[in-house]
Design a protein around this motif. Structure first.
Motif, PDB file in Angstrom:
ATOM      1  N   LYS A 181      -7.568  -0.501  -2.491  1.00  0.00           N
ATOM      2  CA  LYS A 181      -7.604  -0.622  -3.865  1.00  0.00           C
ATOM      3  C   LYS A 181      -6.191  -0.448  -4.285  1.00  0.00           C
ATOM      4  O   LYS A 181      -5.966  -0.807  -5.357  1.00  0.00           O
ATOM      5  N   ASN A 195      -4.775   0.955   2.301  1.00  0.00           N
ATOM      6  CA  ASN A 195      -5.862   1.482   1.022  1.00  0.00           C
ATOM      7  C   ASN A 195      -5.870  -0.025  -0.018  1.00  0.00           C
ATOM      8  O   ASN A 195      -5.133  -0.434  -0.493  1.00  0.00           O
ATOM      9  N   GLU A 234       1.254   3.906  -3.226  1.00  0.00           N
ATOM     10  CA  GLU A 234       0.965   5.305  -3.002  1.00  0.00           C
ATOM     11  C   GLU A 234       1.958   5.998  -3.398  1.00  0.00           C
ATOM     12  O   GLU A 234       1.649   7.246  -4.077  1.00  0.00           O
ATOM     13  N   SER A 237       0.799  -1.064  -0.021  1.00  0.00           N
ATOM     14  CA  SER A 237      -0.195   0.123  -0.050  1.00  0.00           C
ATOM     15  C   SER A 237       0.860   1.198  -0.027  1.00  0.00           C
ATOM     16  O   SER A 237       0.496   2.371  -0.910  1.00  0.00           O
TER      17      SER A 237
END
Length: 325
Positions: free
Chosen positions: A211, A209, A28, A24
C-alpha cells in the motif's frame, strides 16, 4: 521536501525489488515526503506511489556542471536527442532540466545501484554514477549509498585515474554500505572511512508494504507449474559479457544433462529483461527435450518471488567467473 532514488531499474528484478523496499521504508518513516525515482526507462507510472523523474546520463551531467561546461552539454544533449528522435527512439528525450527543476526541494539522494564501480565496468558507468554525487555536492544535498558491490579496482593504465576519482567521489556520501566483505575491503584499502558492511537491502528487509508502494495492489500473474521435482535455472547475462561464453555454456549443459539424468524437470527463465537472449541460447539444444522448458515471461519482482516457490531449488551463477584471460 523530497527524496530522490537513483540506481534502480524496473527491468531488473533485483533492482526493482530494491526500489520497492526503499520506497516502502521511506513512506513508512516520512509519509508526507515526495519520492522521485530517477530513470531513463519507460514504464506505466499510473499505479505507483512515487513519481518518475526522467533522467539519463546527459540529464545527470548537465545537473552536475555549471556555467560554460553546462552549456556545452546542453548542445551535446540536444544533438543526441535530435538524432534519437529522427531514428524513432523516443525514450527520455528533451529532459535536460528535470533534475535541475527539483534540486532545491531535495532532502537527500539515496542510491540503490547493484554494481557500478570497478575495473569490470566502463568509464561511462563510473562517470554516470559520479555525476549524481557531483550534482549533490554542488547543491550540498546529502547522499546515502545503499548496500552494493564495489571493485575490484585493478584498472588498466588508461583507466588508472579512476581509482583516485573513486576515493574522491565516495568521500562525499554520509555513508557507503558495501554488501560483501570483498567490497568493504576494496573501499577501505583505497582509504575510505565512512564505509559499513551491510547485507543487500532486499535480504535484510521485512515484507514490503504494498500500500505504500502502489496506489492499488498489483495483479500477480505467473505461469502454472504442474510438475514435481522442479529445478529452476536463472542465467545472468553479465557472466557472459565479462566471462568466457563457451565455458559457461559448457557448464550449463553439464548441469542440465545431470538434472535430466536425475529425472528433474528443468525450467530456464530470466531474472532481468537483458537475460532473455542468454536463456534462449542455453535452451536451444534442449528444445525437443520434454524435461526442459523455457519460461517466456517477464516477471515483476513480486511475481518472481511467488513463482520460485514452485521449485525444489534454483541454480544461479552470479559471479564473473571463467574470465577469458
Amino acid at each position: 521536501m523530497s527524496f530522490l532514488i537513483t540506481g534502480a531499474q524496473m527491468g531488473n528484478k533485483g533492482a526493482q525489488s530494491m526500489l520497492y523496499v526503499m520506497v516502502s521504508e521511506l513512506r513508512e518513516r516520512f509519509p508526507d515526503k515526495k519520492i522521485y525515482f530517477a530513470t531513463a526507462e519507460s514504464y506505466d507510472e499510473k499505479n505507483y506511489n512515487f513519481k518518475k523523474l526522467a533522467c539519463n546520463s546527459m540529464t545527470k551531467r548537465i545537473a552536475a556542471l555549471e556555467g560554460n561546461k553546462r552549456r556545452v552539454y546542453y548542445v551535446k544533449a540536444f544533438c543526441r536527442d535530435l538524432v534519437a528522435f529522427f531514428a524513432g527512439k523516443k525514450r527520455c528525450l528533451w529532459h535536460y532540466n528535470d533534475l535541475l527543476d527539483i534540486e532545491d526541494d531535495l532532502d537527500a539522494i539515496i542510491d540503490v545501484s547493484g554494481f557500478a564501480i570497478g575495473d569490470k565496468w566502463s568509464t561511462w558507468s563510473h562517470e554516470s554514477f559520479f555525476d549524481i554525487i557531483r550534482f549533490a555536492k554542488r547543491k550540498d544535498i546529502p547522499v546515502y549509498i545503499m548496500p552494493q558491490s564495489f571493485g575490484p579496482f585493478n584498472y588498466s593504465e588508461k583507466q588508472m585515474y579512476l581509482k583516485s576519482l573513486v576515493k574522491e567521489m565516495l568521500e562525499y556520501p554520509r555513508i557507503v554500505f558495501a554488501r560483501e566483505k570483498s567490497s568493504y575491503k576494496n573501499l577501505v584499502d583505497i582509504g575510505l572511512k565512512k564505509v559499513s558492511l551491510v547485507p543487500d537491502l532486499v535480504l535484510q528487509s521485512k515484507e514490503i508494504n504494498l500500500k505504500l508502494v502502489f496506489k492499488k495492489n498489483p495483479v500477480i500473474k505467473i505461469p502454472d507449474i504442474s510438475t514435481e521435482n522442479n529445478v529452476g535455472i536463472i542465467p545472468n547475462s553479465q557472466c557472459f559479457k565479462y566471462g568466457d561464453e563457451d565455458k559457461l555454456l559448457s557448464l550449463y549443459r553439464k548441469i542440465i544433462d545431470s538434472l535430466i539424468e536425475k529425472k528433474c524437470n528443468v525450467y530456464i527463465f530470466r531474472h532481468s529483461s537483458e537475460d532473455y537472449d542468454v536463456c534462449k541460447t542455453i535452451y536451444k539444444p534442449y528444445e525437443n527435450v520434454k524435461q526442459v522448458k523455457m519460461i517466456d515471461h517477464n516477471f515483476s519482482s513480486l511475481e518472481y518471488s511467488q513463482f520460485i516457490i514452485n521449485f525444489n531449488y534454483i541454480i544461479c551463477i552470479f559471479n564473473f567467473l571463467f574470465s577469458s584471460s
